[in-house]
Design a protein around this motif. Structure first.
Motif, PDB file in Angstrom:
ATOM      1  N   GLY A 196       0.891  -1.451   0.166  1.00 55.76           N
ATOM      2  CA  GLY A 196      -0.040   0.113  -0.010  1.00 55.76           C
ATOM      3  C   GLY A 196       0.651   1.507   0.007  1.00 55.76           C
ATOM      4  O   GLY A 196       0.467   2.496   0.523  1.00 55.76           O
ATOM      5  N   ALA A 197       1.873   1.187  -0.549  1.00 59.64           N
ATOM      6  CA  ALA A 197       2.693   2.367  -0.579  1.00 59.64           C
ATOM      7  C   ALA A 197       2.416   3.335  -1.799  1.00 59.64           C
ATOM      8  O   ALA A 197       1.576   3.025  -2.725  1.00 59.64           O
ATOM      9  CB  ALA A 197       4.362   2.072  -1.138  1.00 59.64           C
ATOM     10  N   SER A 198       2.577   4.606  -1.426  1.00 58.01           N
ATOM     11  CA  SER A 198       2.168   5.724  -2.474  1.00 58.01           C
ATOM     12  C   SER A 198       3.217   6.220  -3.195  1.00 58.01           C
ATOM     13  O   SER A 198       3.095   6.733  -4.244  1.00 58.01           O
ATOM     14  CB  SER A 198       1.723   6.823  -1.475  1.00 58.01           C
ATOM     15  N   TYR A 213       9.965   3.067   0.509  1.00 57.56           N
ATOM     16  CA  TYR A 213       8.545   3.135   0.320  1.00 57.56           C
ATOM     17  C   TYR A 213       7.729   4.319   1.367  1.00 57.56           C
ATOM     18  O   TYR A 213       8.245   4.280   2.493  1.00 57.56           O
ATOM     19  CB  TYR A 213       8.056   1.862   0.461  1.00 57.56           C
ATOM     20  N   ARG A 214       7.168   5.090   0.611  1.00 59.38           N
ATOM     21  CA  ARG A 214       6.263   5.778   1.678  1.00 59.38           C
ATOM     22  C   ARG A 214       5.003   5.245   1.765  1.00 59.38           C
ATOM     23  O   ARG A 214       4.207   4.902   0.939  1.00 59.38           O
ATOM     24  CB  ARG A 214       6.054   7.186   0.883  1.00 59.38           C
ATOM     25  N   VAL A 215       4.772   4.762   3.091  1.00 58.49           N
ATOM     26  CA  VAL A 215       3.377   4.085   3.388  1.00 58.49           C
ATOM     27  C   VAL A 215       2.825   4.887   4.618  1.00 58.49           C
ATOM     28  O   VAL A 215       3.419   5.041   5.503  1.00 58.49           O
ATOM     29  CB  VAL A 215       3.923   2.541   3.745  1.00 58.49           C
ATOM     30  N   ASP A 216       1.576   5.141   4.261  1.00 59.32           N
ATOM     31  CA  ASP A 216       0.600   5.939   5.208  1.00 59.32           C
ATOM     32  C   ASP A 216       1.513   7.368   5.555  1.00 59.32           C
ATOM     33  O   ASP A 216       1.374   7.679   6.624  1.00 59.32           O
ATOM     34  CB  ASP A 216       0.364   5.300   6.548  1.00 59.32           C
ATOM     35  N   GLY A 217       2.102   7.848   4.581  1.00 59.59           N
ATOM     36  CA  GLY A 217       2.771   9.161   4.550  1.00 59.59           C
ATOM     37  C   GLY A 217       4.162   9.062   5.327  1.00 59.59           C
ATOM     38  O   GLY A 217       4.736  10.230   5.403  1.00 59.59           O
ATOM     39  N   VAL A 218       4.546   7.950   5.723  1.00 64.41           N
ATOM     40  CA  VAL A 218       5.957   7.764   6.316  1.00 64.41           C
ATOM     41  C   VAL A 218       6.914   7.088   5.655  1.00 64.41           C
ATOM     42  O   VAL A 218       6.526   5.911   5.018  1.00 64.41           O
ATOM     43  CB  VAL A 218       5.925   7.209   7.718  1.00 64.41           C
ATOM     44  N   ILE A 284       2.845   6.114  -6.949  1.00 65.24           N
ATOM     45  CA  ILE A 284       1.781   4.910  -7.454  1.00 65.24           C
ATOM     46  C   ILE A 284       0.469   5.599  -7.653  1.00 65.24           C
ATOM     47  O   ILE A 284      -0.264   6.063  -6.684  1.00 65.24           O
ATOM     48  CB  ILE A 284       1.952   3.858  -6.492  1.00 65.24           C
ATOM     49  N   GLN A 285      -0.208   5.511  -8.557  1.00 61.85           N
ATOM     50  CA  GLN A 285      -1.609   5.813  -8.601  1.00 61.85           C
ATOM     51  C   GLN A 285      -2.368   4.676  -9.287  1.00 61.85           C
ATOM     52  O   GLN A 285      -2.139   4.216 -10.387  1.00 61.85           O
ATOM     53  CB  GLN A 285      -1.942   6.731  -9.890  1.00 61.85           C
ATOM     54  N   GLU A 286      -3.509   3.860  -8.498  1.00 61.53           N
ATOM     55  CA  GLU A 286      -4.245   2.928  -8.805  1.00 61.53           C
ATOM     56  C   GLU A 286      -5.605   3.415  -9.105  1.00 61.53           C
ATOM     57  O   GLU A 286      -6.400   3.995  -8.473  1.00 61.53           O
ATOM     58  CB  GLU A 286      -4.438   1.942  -7.656  1.00 61.53           C
ATOM     59  N   ALA A 287      -5.665   3.337 -10.639  1.00 61.34           N
ATOM     60  CA  ALA A 287      -7.088   3.836 -11.256  1.00 61.34           C
ATOM     61  C   ALA A 287      -8.078   3.401 -10.400  1.00 61.34           C
ATOM     62  O   ALA A 287      -9.083   4.336 -10.091  1.00 61.34           O
ATOM     63  CB  ALA A 287      -6.867   3.330 -12.660  1.00 61.34           C
ATOM     64  N   GLY A 502      -3.637   2.681   7.592  1.00 57.17           N
ATOM     65  CA  GLY A 502      -4.678   3.677   6.779  1.00 57.17           C
ATOM     66  C   GLY A 502      -4.416   5.028   7.039  1.00 57.17           C
ATOM     67  O   GLY A 502      -3.868   5.458   8.171  1.00 57.17           O
ATOM     68  N   ARG A 503      -5.090   5.875   6.393  1.00 55.57           N
ATOM     69  CA  ARG A 503      -5.085   7.354   6.474  1.00 55.57           C
ATOM     70  C   ARG A 503      -6.444   8.159   6.318  1.00 55.57           C
ATOM     71  O   ARG A 503      -7.352   7.562   5.634  1.00 55.57           O
ATOM     72  CB  ARG A 503      -3.993   8.065   5.726  1.00 55.57           C
ATOM     73  N   THR A 504      -6.595   9.322   7.078  1.00 55.90           N
ATOM     74  CA  THR A 504      -7.923   9.829   6.595  1.00 55.90           C
ATOM     75  C   THR A 504      -7.385  11.498   6.501  1.00 55.90           C
ATOM     76  O   THR A 504      -6.511  11.871   6.993  1.00 55.90           O
ATOM     77  CB  THR A 504      -8.839   9.620   7.825  1.00 55.90           C
ATOM     78  N   ALA A 505      -8.370  12.153   5.911  1.00 53.26           N
ATOM     79  CA  ALA A 505      -8.041  13.407   5.642  1.00 53.26           C
ATOM     80  C   ALA A 505      -8.838  14.363   6.751  1.00 53.26           C
ATOM     81  O   ALA A 505     -10.056  14.084   7.298  1.00 53.26           O
ATOM     82  CB  ALA A 505      -8.592  13.796   4.268  1.00 53.26           C
ATOM     83  N   VAL A 506      -8.140  15.483   7.147  1.00 54.08           N
ATOM     84  CA  VAL A 506      -8.645  16.492   7.929  1.00 54.08           C
ATOM     85  C   VAL A 506      -8.764  17.826   7.164  1.00 54.08           C
ATOM     86  O   VAL A 506      -8.083  18.005   6.148  1.00 54.08           O
ATOM     87  CB  VAL A 506      -8.112  16.672   9.169  1.00 54.08           C
ATOM     88  N   HIS A 507      -9.896  18.282   7.191  1.00 55.04           N
ATOM     89  CA  HIS A 507     -10.139  19.739   6.345  1.00 55.04           C
ATOM     90  C   HIS A 507     -10.666  20.949   7.154  1.00 55.04           C
ATOM     91  O   HIS A 507     -11.092  20.760   8.306  1.00 55.04           O
ATOM     92  CB  HIS A 507     -11.378  19.421   5.451  1.00 55.04           C
ATOM     93  N   GLU A 508     -10.097  22.054   6.406  1.00 48.35           N
ATOM     94  CA  GLU A 508     -10.519  23.460   6.845  1.00 48.35           C
ATOM     95  C   GLU A 508     -11.229  23.933   5.521  1.00 48.35           C
ATOM     96  O   GLU A 508     -10.710  24.352   4.442  1.00 48.35           O
ATOM     97  CB  GLU A 508      -9.289  24.054   7.192  1.00 48.35           C
TER      98      GLU A 508
END
Length: 565
Positions: A196-198, A213-218, A284-287, A502-508
């Motif tokens: 699940g690397a990005s 590898y960058r996994v979950d942002g790290v 990595i972009q998984e369509a 996994g990750r989630t987004a926070v929004h302003e």
């Protein structure tokens, strides 16, 4: 020591109960080590197990490091791999006929004798180590990449006596086409997708090549490769992405499309010359991930989702998503486009590059070399009767002006900016040279976002921070009794021992109403815009992060790592 004696010892010293010991004997599978049974049933974990050995039999505790493990190939071939993996035993050192192994149960002399018999080695010494360490050593010794590296040692012979020595292009091409290099290049990509690397980073150093590898942002090191694979491996990725392998002095950008288990995976490739060669980074972009994502999956709070949805269904205006690279801006915009992607809507995008090809969208990729810039494509779009226009990124005044003109002439325009928060996006456009009255008249919503790692649901533990401190930080209100969680140090098997999965987004979210529009037109600063927006109910990124902590989705350490107040 037989199984009953081992269980009696654990019971006597308080590590398990008698009922658990009895259950373990009943539930034990055929040929399963009794300690592995206890771990499988959840009665023991690595921490308890190592505490038992260190306090009671410290002489059997292994003191080595995984990265130092080196077993000669001729010895590794004599060891019964199936037995090692089934019994969870890993060899860690061989010298002068003496083999040292690690296992979760060095007291199981039957298994050690079995290993002696099959390997024909009489001097086998067993030490205790955590299960995850034993598995890590076995993975290191028996992974497919280790096999490839052993093959590469035999088949790839690029002798680099000095850093200045050049290798002919023909030789690099030949090496890049050799079967082991081809398989190594593909394996690195396949493993990245599997975990699940990005991003994949291939980093040449003086005497080795680091793969991270960058996994979950790290970012984490995946493998250290020998220096002799540097040129053929990088050349292989250049060939796969149609780049010029003879050009090593300038950055290059390309794209690779592969299929993994029948799913299309796109990789955005970037090369940059560094001290010891060229660094390659692949995004990595998984369509399929983009095609199936919904706005509800992106971590929006209910009231924020309502604001965002209201904006993307507005007939005209500009919606901006801001944040640093890797903050999920593309995912948010694609999710919005997917929701609006119906036969009666003409959606046109200009991107650099096109991240993912989506059916129903008219996507154009920027090509500066032939004059196909954001601005020139946007001008053409205005003659193509669009309903919605996505501009991958507003980089200059000309692109911003055309995008704003489109927003003011009856089109809905989506785009991204690199700013730290939502109010700064407004002033960034003004700094680019756009008149404040044009910004105020066109921008209808700004979303700033970041990605936070989510706590592993299998091993998260209660946060022991004093309640007074949590109240001071704004996590709790006086008198509240909400349980706050944090990542368990060392994690568990389910989260790859990180504590997060996994990750989630926070929004302003800055919704531009009439009052804010007047402030922008008057030339208000980012601070003035922020103050007014907060009075109207805007939640800052930090406050959004604390809300995720209250809900048990993430912890304070992660909020402070990403959103330091």
């Amino acid at each position: 020591m037989d199984d009953r004696k081992v269980l009696d010892l654990f019971v006597k010293l308080g590590y398990i109960t008698q009922d658990q010991a009895n259950t373990a004997l009943r539930e034990r599978q055929r040929d399963e080590d009794i300690v592995l049974t206890l771990m499988r049933l959840g009665f023991l974990d690595d921490d308890k197990l190592m505490d038992f050995y260190q306090k009671n039999i410290p002489r059997v505790v292994w003191k080595g490091r995984v990265e130092d493990v080196r077993i000669p190939d001729e010895i590794l071939r004599t060891l019964p791999r199936e037995l090692l993996q089934k019994r969870l035993i890993a060899p860690v050192k061989y010298q002068d006929g003496r083999l040292e192994v690690i296992t979760v149960n060095p007291l199981n002399h039957v298994v050690i004798n079995e290993l002696r018999f099959f390997s024909k080695l009489n001097n086998v010494i067993a030490y205790a180590a955590p299960r995850k360490v034993v598995e890590e050593v076995l993975g290191k010794l028996y992974s497919d990449i280790e096999k490839l590296l052993r093959e590469l040692g035999e088949e790839v012979e690029l002798e680099l006596e000095t850093p200045e020595q050049e290798i002919s292009q023909e030789e690099v091409l030949r090496e890049a086409s050799d079967a082991p290099i081809v398989r190594l290049a593909e394996y690195i990509i396949a493993e990245a997708v599997r975990v699940g690397a990005s991003d994949i980073h291939i980093e040449p150093q003086e005497k080795k090549v680091i793969v991270r590898y960058r996994v979950d942002g790290v970012l984490r090191v995946f493998q250290e490769l020998p220096g002799n694979v540097k040129d053929p491996l990088i050349a292989r990725y250049k060939i796969m992405s149609n780049l010029d392998i003879s050009e090593k002095r300038r950055p290059q950008d390309g794209r690779i499309r592969v299929k993994m288990q029948g799913k299309p995976v796109d990789l955005r490739v970037s090369t940059v010359p560094v001290t010891h060669g060229e660094k390659v980074v692949m995004r990595i972009q998984e369509a399929e991930k983009y095609l199936n994502v919904r706005l509800e999956d992106l971590g929006f709070e209910p009231e924020d989702l309502e604001k965002f949805r209201r904006a993307i269904y507005t007939p005209w205006g500009m919606v901006l998503v801001t944040g640093p690279t890797g903050s999920g801006k593309t995912t948010t915009l694609y999710a919005a486009l997917m929701e609006r992607n119906t036969p009666d809507v003409n959606i046109m995008t200009v991107e650099d590059p096109v991240e993912v090809s989506i059916p129903g969208l008219n996507q154009v990729q920027v090509n500066e070399r032939i004059g196909l810039t954001f601005a020139s494509v946007l001008r053409a779009f205005l003659r193509q009767d669009p309903d919605i226009i996505l501009v991958g990124e507003i980089r200059d005044q000309e692109t911003a002006e055309i995008g704003i003109r489109a927003a003011l002439t009856g089109h809905l325009v989506f785009s991204t900016l690199h700013t730290n928060d939502a109010p700064s996006a407004v002033t960034r456009l003004v700094d680019m040279g756009i008149e404040p009255f044009l910004v105020g008249s066109s921008v209808i919503l700004v979303v700033a976002q970041r990605l936070l790692r989510k706590l592993c649901p299998h091993c998260k533990i209660e946060d022991d921070t004093p309640r007074e401190a949590l109240v001071r930080m704004g996590v709790l209100k006086d008198g509240e009794s909400i349980t706050i969680y944090k990542a368990r140090p060392g994690g568990c098997e389910k989260c790859n021992y990180t504590g997060y999965k996994g990750r989630t987004a926070v929004h302003e979210i800055l919704e531009v109403d009439e009052e804010l529009r007047k402030l922008i037109v008057k030339g208000g600063t980012a601070e003035e815009i922020r103050d007014m927006a907060r009075r109207k109910g805007m939640r800052t990124l930090y406050e959004a992060g604390l809300l995720k902590v209250r809900k048990g989705i993430t912890d304070l350490a992660e909020v402070h790592r990403v959103l330091a107040k």
